[in-house]
Design a protein around this motif. Sequence first.
Motif, PDB file in Angstrom:
ATOM      1  N   PRO A   1      -4.878  -3.247   5.432  1.00  0.00           N
ATOM      2  CA  PRO A   1      -5.081  -4.681   5.175  1.00  0.00           C
ATOM      3  C   PRO A   1      -6.414  -5.187   5.718  1.00  0.00           C
ATOM      4  N   GLY A   2      -6.827  -4.689   6.878  1.00  0.00           N
ATOM      5  CA  GLY A   2      -8.114  -5.111   7.424  1.00  0.00           C
ATOM      6  C   GLY A   2      -9.269  -4.686   6.554  1.00  0.00           C
ATOM      7  N   LEU A   3      -9.177  -3.501   5.997  1.00  0.00           N
ATOM      8  CA  LEU A   3     -10.226  -2.999   5.114  1.00  0.00           C
ATOM      9  C   LEU A   3     -10.257  -3.788   3.809  1.00  0.00           C
ATOM     10  N   VAL A   4      -9.083  -4.059   3.229  1.00  0.00           N
ATOM     11  CA  VAL A   4      -9.019  -4.827   1.990  1.00  0.00           C
ATOM     12  C   VAL A   4      -9.541  -6.241   2.212  1.00  0.00           C
ATOM     13  N   ALA A   5      -9.206  -6.826   3.362  1.00  0.00           N
ATOM     14  CA  ALA A   5      -9.688  -8.171   3.674  1.00  0.00           C
ATOM     15  C   ALA A   5     -11.210  -8.207   3.725  1.00  0.00           C
ATOM     16  N   ASP A   6     -11.809  -7.209   4.352  1.00  0.00           N
ATOM     17  CA  ASP A   6     -13.268  -7.170   4.441  1.00  0.00           C
ATOM     18  C   ASP A   6     -13.887  -6.923   3.071  1.00  0.00           C
ATOM     19  N   LEU A   7     -13.225  -6.125   2.251  1.00  0.00           N
ATOM     20  CA  LEU A   7     -13.718  -5.885   0.898  1.00  0.00           C
ATOM     21  C   LEU A   7     -13.759  -7.191   0.109  1.00  0.00           C
ATOM     22  N   LEU A   8     -12.719  -7.999   0.238  1.00  0.00           N
ATOM     23  CA  LEU A   8     -12.694  -9.282  -0.457  1.00  0.00           C
ATOM     24  C   LEU A   8     -13.770 -10.227   0.066  1.00  0.00           C
ATOM     25  N   ASP A   9     -13.942 -10.232   1.385  1.00  0.00           N
ATOM     26  CA  ASP A   9     -14.996 -11.074   1.955  1.00  0.00           C
ATOM     27  C   ASP A   9     -16.365 -10.661   1.410  1.00  0.00           C
TER      28      ASP A   9
END
Length: 206
Positions: free
Chosen positions: A64-72
Motif C-alpha cells: 500500500p505504501g508503494l502504491v500510494a507513492d505511485l499515485l502521488d
Amino acid sequence: MGSVRTQPGSVRPGGRTARVRAAVLRAAGDALVENGVHGLDLADVAFRAGVGKTTVYRRWSSVPGLVADLLDDMAEQSLPRSDTGSLLGDLTANARLVRTTLADPRQGVLFKAVIAAATCDARTAEALNRFYTTRVNEWAPCVEAAARRGEVPPDTDPHEVIRAVSAPLYYRLLASGDPLDEAAADRAAAAAAIAAREGAYARTER
C-alpha cells in the motif's frame, strides 16, 4: 510548530535517491499492469528496478505504501490544464486528456488495478483521493474563469463541473465497456458545459 511525521515513500528526494524512486515506481507500475495489486511483491519490484530489497522495504515498507507513492507521482507528472478562453474548449481539453489516459493500454490497466485496491485498502483509497483532488483542483480554475466571463452562473461549483466531465469516461472504463473514444470525451465535455450553463452545478446550502 512540531515536527511532521511522514509516511514511508512520502519524502520527495533529489539526486540518486530521486533516480531510485523513479526506477522503483516505474517497476511498480509495470508489475501492477502485469499482475494487479494482489500480485505486487516488493522483492519483485526491487529486482525489476535493479535496486536492493532493503532499499525498497526501508523506503516504502509495504505494498500500500508503494502504491500510494505511485499515485502521488502520477499526480505530480500529470499535464497542466489548458486555457482555451472558453468553458467548452477547456472542458473538452480536460475530457480528452482523461480519455487519452484511460484508453492507454498501460495507464488504463494501472488505474483499474489501483481503483480495485482502493476498495479494500484505506491507504490506497486515501492516495487515490489525493490524486483526484489534485487533478480536480488543477482544472477547477477554468470553471471559475468561465463564471467571471458570464458563461456560467456565479455560484457554480467548479469542482462538481470537473468531476462531471470525467465521470462518464470512468464509467466506460470500469463498468459499461463502451468505447473510450474521442467522441465520448467530447460528449462528456459538452454535457457538463450545458448543465453548468443551466445552473445544474450551483452550490447548495449545507
